[in-house]
Design an enzyme around this catalytic site. Structure first.
Site, mmCIF file in Angstrom:
data_model
loop_
_atom_site.group_PDB
_atom_site.id
_atom_site.type_symbol
_atom_site.label_atom_id
_atom_site.label_comp_id
_atom_site.label_asym_id
_atom_site.label_seq_id
_atom_site.Cartn_x
_atom_site.Cartn_y
_atom_site.Cartn_z
ATOM 1 N N GLU A 158 28.399 -5.445 -51.731
ATOM 2 C CA GLU A 158 27.863 -4.164 -52.200
ATOM 3 C C GLU A 158 27.003 -4.319 -53.449
ATOM 4 O O GLU A 158 26.058 -3.577 -53.672
ATOM 5 C CB GLU A 158 29.011 -3.189 -52.491
ATOM 6 C CG GLU A 158 29.728 -2.660 -51.264
ATOM 7 C CD GLU A 158 29.070 -1.418 -50.693
ATOM 8 O OE1 GLU A 158 27.863 -1.213 -50.926
ATOM 9 O OE2 GLU A 158 29.771 -0.658 -50.008
ATOM 10 N N LYS B 172 30.731 -2.673 -61.431
ATOM 11 C CA LYS B 172 31.562 -3.880 -61.528
ATOM 12 C C LYS B 172 31.175 -4.903 -60.465
ATOM 13 O O LYS B 172 31.358 -6.115 -60.660
ATOM 14 C CB LYS B 172 33.045 -3.527 -61.458
ATOM 15 C CG LYS B 172 33.472 -2.709 -60.241
ATOM 16 C CD LYS B 172 34.053 -3.537 -59.135
ATOM 17 C CE LYS B 172 34.545 -2.676 -57.998
ATOM 18 N NZ LYS B 172 35.112 -3.438 -56.888
ATOM 19 N N SER C 233 37.065 -11.731 -54.148
ATOM 20 C CA SER C 233 35.880 -10.913 -54.416
ATOM 21 C C SER C 233 34.661 -11.435 -53.662
ATOM 22 O O SER C 233 34.161 -12.529 -53.938
ATOM 23 C CB SER C 233 35.592 -10.894 -55.921
ATOM 24 O OG SER C 233 34.344 -10.283 -56.177
ATOM 25 N N ARG D 290 33.109 1.647 -35.648
ATOM 26 C CA ARG D 290 31.910 1.605 -34.808
ATOM 27 C C ARG D 290 32.030 0.563 -33.691
ATOM 28 O O ARG D 290 31.482 0.743 -32.603
ATOM 29 C CB ARG D 290 30.690 1.296 -35.683
ATOM 30 C CG ARG D 290 29.380 1.425 -34.943
ATOM 31 C CD ARG D 290 28.206 1.236 -35.879
ATOM 32 N NE ARG D 290 26.942 1.307 -35.175
ATOM 33 C CZ ARG D 290 25.749 1.158 -35.759
ATOM 34 N NH1 ARG D 290 25.688 0.944 -37.053
ATOM 35 N NH2 ARG D 290 24.647 1.225 -35.047
ATOM 36 N N VAL E 187 29.410 -7.738 -46.260
ATOM 37 C CA VAL E 187 28.501 -7.015 -47.140
ATOM 38 C C VAL E 187 28.941 -7.184 -48.585
ATOM 39 O O VAL E 187 30.085 -6.910 -48.935
ATOM 40 C CB VAL E 187 28.466 -5.512 -46.791
ATOM 41 C CG1 VAL E 187 27.594 -4.758 -47.784
ATOM 42 C CG2 VAL E 187 27.952 -5.306 -45.376
ATOM 43 N N LYS F 11 32.021 1.479 -52.855
ATOM 44 C CA LYS F 11 31.668 1.035 -54.199
ATOM 45 C C LYS F 11 30.200 0.667 -54.254
ATOM 46 O O LYS F 11 29.833 -0.495 -54.321
ATOM 47 C CB LYS F 11 32.562 -0.133 -54.603
ATOM 48 C CG LYS F 11 34.008 0.304 -54.761
ATOM 49 C CD LYS F 11 34.975 -0.780 -54.412
ATOM 50 C CE LYS F 11 36.386 -0.246 -54.720
ATOM 51 N NZ LYS F 11 37.269 -0.334 -53.605
ATOM 52 N N ASN G 245 31.707 -10.176 -53.871
ATOM 53 C CA ASN G 245 30.552 -10.141 -54.763
ATOM 54 C C ASN G 245 30.499 -11.387 -55.643
ATOM 55 O O ASN G 245 29.432 -11.962 -55.858
ATOM 56 C CB ASN G 245 30.592 -8.875 -55.620
ATOM 57 C CG ASN G 245 30.287 -7.632 -54.808
ATOM 58 O OD1 ASN G 245 29.157 -7.347 -54.465
ATOM 59 N ND2 ASN G 245 31.329 -6.888 -54.457
#
Length: 334
Positions: free
Chosen positions: A285, A195, A258, A36, A283, A110, A260
């Site tokens: 997820e 996860k 990671s 984008r 981001v 994910k 997250n």
């Protein structure tokens, strides 16, 4: 089907999308790539690398059709690999004026699509009438950063049509990428979503000062919780200890790559959700997946025990105190 006769397109200019393009470029002479960010495309054409994500990877851009027009990339491809964060997927799909009906679609996403509350494969099936035989999933354990460094990594490619899974597995395979196929398209996709929630929990625990001993108990409980959740959604014979489930959980829960876990660590250290997201500039997820998983669990007729998901939801969406929530969680784990 032969990979030489099918045209591949990747949608997404983030780290995972960039890593997938790197893997494909080991075996294919032409790849369409939707990004984008127009300035990133201009930079890539001149400098040969993505300026924003895993920029150490140098590409032969003569192999690429680079475009910020999603319709151009979809039109020029037979097999589409989506690597757009789930929170933004439907917004990007709304830009489409060409049909997806004759495309083979693999999700490397994910998460759950917020607009529908569905995993990506189900979203494409229900909202875009793509038959399940033309939908697949690409899961780890595999971090984009280690793909960039060409460290040995493993991928699981799931599809109801094994020939399509084998096709995608073949074009992704290389000296540093091992691939295997699976027919558990729904289970592997839910595992890839769940996860990330457990990785946030691992990060929160680390941020609160819990050590390795507790982390091992948390991950042991997480894989059992994952199995209970997936079995309630779609029961079939699966080995939850396989790398697509347990392996992906472990690497996401423990790795310094990671995002997250990083997000959870910041929450555990006292950051608000908004401030953590702003500082990461990426981001996570698992944040969106937590709400979707919570809502889906509430809809299940026979609920399974999900104390870890509940704890993360209470911290992220109910603004409960992480220290108090995890104190209660420790009493529920074994």
């Amino acid at each position: 089907m032969e990979e030489g006769k099918l045209r591949f397109g990747v949608l997404g200019g983030g780290s995972w999308g960039t890593a997938i393009v790197k893997m494909l470029s080991e075996n294919l002479e032409h790849i369409s790539w939707y990004m984008r960010n127009e300035s990133a495309i201009r930079h890539l054409k001149v400098e040969g690398h993505n300026p924003n994500y895993i920029s150490s990877v140098q590409f032969d851009v003569s192999k690429f059709l680079l475009s910020n027009d999603i319709n151009e990339v979809v039109s020029s491809s037979d097999v589409l690999i989506f690597a757009i964060p789930s929170a933004f997927l439907e917004n990007e799909l709304q830009r489409l004026s060409v049909s997806l009906s004759d495309k083979i679609i693999f999700s490397a996403i994910k998460g759950i699509v917020p607009e529908s509350g569905l995993i990506v494969g189900e979203h494409f099936h229900d909202y875009y009438q793509i038959p399940f035989k033309n939908i697949g999933v690409l899961t780890g354990p595999c971090h984009a950063e280690e793909v960039a460094m060409e460290r040995l990594s493993y991928l699981t490619i799931a599809c109801a049509d094994s020939s399509k899974a084998e096709l995608v597995a073949k074009v992704l395979k290389s000296d540093y990428i091992r691939t295997k196929i699976s027919d558990d398209i729904i289970g592997t996709e839910y595992a890839a979503m769940l996860k990330n929630i457990y990785a946030i929990a691992a990060g929160i625990a680390h941020g609160l000062g819990y050590g390795d001993n507790f982390q091992s108990v948390l991950m042991s409980n997480a894989i059992r919780e994952m199995k209970r959740f997936i079995d309630k959604v779609y029961k079939m014979k699966r080995n939850i200890n396989n790398s697509a489930y347990l392996g992906d959980l472990l690497v996401t829960g423990y790795s310094t790559f990671s995002r997250n876990r990083m997000f959870g660590n910041m929450i555990g250290k006292g950051y608000t959700v908004k401030s953590a997201m702003m500082e990461m500039n990426m981001v996570a997820e698992g944040y969106y997946a937590t709400k979707s998983a919570h809502l889906l669990h509430e809809k299940l007729k026979k609920k399974s025990k999900t104390p870890i998901i509940n704890a993360v939801y209470n911290i992220l969406y109910e603004e409960k105190n992480p220290k108090k929530v995890f104190k209660k969680l420790t009493e529920k784990l074994d």
